[in-house]
Write a protein that holds these residues in place. Structure first.
Motif, short mmCIF file in Angstrom:
data_model
loop_
_atom_site.label_atom_id
_atom_site.label_comp_id
_atom_site.label_asym_id
_atom_site.label_seq_id
_atom_site.Cartn_x
_atom_site.Cartn_y
_atom_site.Cartn_z
N LYS A 197 0.81 -1.23 0.00
CA LYS A 197 0.00 0.00 0.00
C LYS A 197 0.84 1.27 0.00
O LYS A 197 0.41 2.29 -0.55
CB LYS A 197 -0.93 0.03 1.22
CG LYS A 197 -1.93 -1.08 1.29
CD LYS A 197 -3.12 -0.76 0.46
CE LYS A 197 -4.18 -1.83 0.64
NZ LYS A 197 -5.23 -1.72 -0.34
N PHE A 220 -5.27 -3.32 11.83
CA PHE A 220 -5.68 -3.25 10.43
C PHE A 220 -6.59 -2.05 10.16
O PHE A 220 -6.57 -1.49 9.07
CB PHE A 220 -6.33 -4.56 10.00
CG PHE A 220 -5.31 -5.66 9.86
CD1 PHE A 220 -4.53 -5.76 8.72
CD2 PHE A 220 -5.10 -6.55 10.89
CE1 PHE A 220 -3.56 -6.75 8.60
CE2 PHE A 220 -4.13 -7.54 10.79
CZ PHE A 220 -3.37 -7.64 9.64
N SER A 221 -7.32 -1.64 11.14
CA SER A 221 -8.15 -0.44 11.00
C SER A 221 -7.28 0.81 10.93
O SER A 221 -7.45 1.67 10.07
CB SER A 221 -9.14 -0.35 12.16
OG SER A 221 -9.87 0.84 12.09
N ALA A 245 -9.23 -1.11 7.32
CA ALA A 245 -9.93 -2.37 7.07
C ALA A 245 -10.47 -2.96 8.37
O ALA A 245 -9.76 -3.02 9.36
CB ALA A 245 -8.98 -3.37 6.41
N ASP A 246 -11.72 -3.40 8.31
CA ASP A 246 -12.32 -4.11 9.45
C ASP A 246 -12.09 -5.60 9.24
O ASP A 246 -12.94 -6.32 8.73
CB ASP A 246 -13.80 -3.80 9.56
CG ASP A 246 -14.47 -4.52 10.72
OD1 ASP A 246 -13.76 -5.14 11.55
OD2 ASP A 246 -15.72 -4.49 10.79
N VAL A 247 -10.91 -6.05 9.64
CA VAL A 247 -10.51 -7.43 9.38
C VAL A 247 -11.45 -8.43 10.06
O VAL A 247 -11.68 -9.52 9.55
CB VAL A 247 -9.04 -7.65 9.78
CG1 VAL A 247 -8.85 -7.66 11.28
CG2 VAL A 247 -8.48 -8.92 9.19
N TYR A 262 -9.78 -12.10 2.87
CA TYR A 262 -10.31 -10.74 3.03
C TYR A 262 -9.26 -9.69 2.70
O TYR A 262 -9.51 -8.75 1.94
CB TYR A 262 -10.83 -10.55 4.46
CG TYR A 262 -11.22 -9.13 4.77
CD1 TYR A 262 -12.44 -8.61 4.34
CD2 TYR A 262 -10.37 -8.30 5.50
CE1 TYR A 262 -12.79 -7.30 4.62
CE2 TYR A 262 -10.72 -6.99 5.79
CZ TYR A 262 -11.93 -6.49 5.35
OH TYR A 262 -12.27 -5.20 5.62
N LEU A 263 -8.06 -9.85 3.24
CA LEU A 263 -7.01 -8.85 3.04
C LEU A 263 -6.50 -8.82 1.60
O LEU A 263 -6.01 -7.79 1.13
CB LEU A 263 -5.86 -9.07 4.03
CG LEU A 263 -6.21 -8.81 5.49
CD1 LEU A 263 -5.07 -9.19 6.40
CD2 LEU A 263 -6.62 -7.36 5.71
N ILE A 270 -8.44 -6.03 -0.28
CA ILE A 270 -8.42 -4.59 0.06
C ILE A 270 -7.32 -3.85 -0.67
O ILE A 270 -6.40 -4.40 -1.18
CB ILE A 270 -8.31 -4.34 1.58
CG1 ILE A 270 -6.96 -4.80 2.11
CG2 ILE A 270 -9.45 -4.98 2.33
CD1 ILE A 270 -6.66 -4.23 3.49
#
Length: 179
Positions: free
Chosen positions: A66, A102-103, A108-110, A175-176, A179
């Motif tokens: 990122k 992660f937030s 991100a709401d892991v 999930y990750l 993102i």
């Protein structure tokens, strides 16, 4: 599939090797010397350490992905320092610490992906994760001195623990990746 999940699986193989040692010793006909309970505790510790390593590794992978474009500039250097400091103090990644990491750095709401198998809500997964973290603390810091007391870690618990963390890591990794 991330590199972090591959490392996680390799780390779990060590915990499984300890469990095999425990099981092999348990099959010995001479029960005068039962298999050491330390093998079960060590397995639990290794499983939870694999989880901790996974969370740190996947966070580093994401950070590099990122923020590589701002590396070297003032804000990039500041972010790298903040991230590095956060990871240095990131121990025993319970649900809250993991969600916060992660937030804070990735928005991100892991935990939103933590719904699987017998855990229909992320809250139930979070609760179970926190219970495993607590049990790891007991296994590390509480010596088993009373031979009459129940053991900190039951053998069947370790199979459940392995399955839980494999499933948790797969859900988190999937999930990750999006993102």
């Amino acid at each position: 599939m991330s590199e972090s999940i591959k490392t996680f699986e390799r780390a779990l193989s060590d915990a499984e090797a300890l469990l095999k040692c425990y099981d092999d010793l348990n099959e010995v006909k001479d029960k005068s010397s039962p298999p050491p309970e330390a093998l079960k505790r060590a397995s639990l510790i290794m499983i939870l350490t694999a989880w901790e390593t996974y969370v740190e590794d996947i966070a580093m992978e994401l950070f590099d992905k990122k923020f590589s474009s701002i590396r070297g500039c003032q804000i990039g250097t500041f972010m790298e320092q903040q991230f590095s400091n956060k990871l240095k103090s990131f121990h025993n990644p319970d649900s809250q610490k993991t969600k916060q990491l992660f937030s804070e750095f990735f928005g991100a709401d892991v935990a939103s992906c933590w719904v699987f198998n017998n855990y229909p809500t992320s809250k139930e997964v979070s609760t179970q994760l926190n219970l495993w973290i607590s049990k790891r603390g007991d296994a590390v810091h509480r010596a088993h001195t009373d031979k009459q007391a129940t053991h900190i870690v039951k053998r069947t618990d370790l199979d459940k623990c392995l399955f839980f963390f494999r499933t948790l890591v797969k859900a988190t990794d999937n999930y990750l990746a999006k993102i």
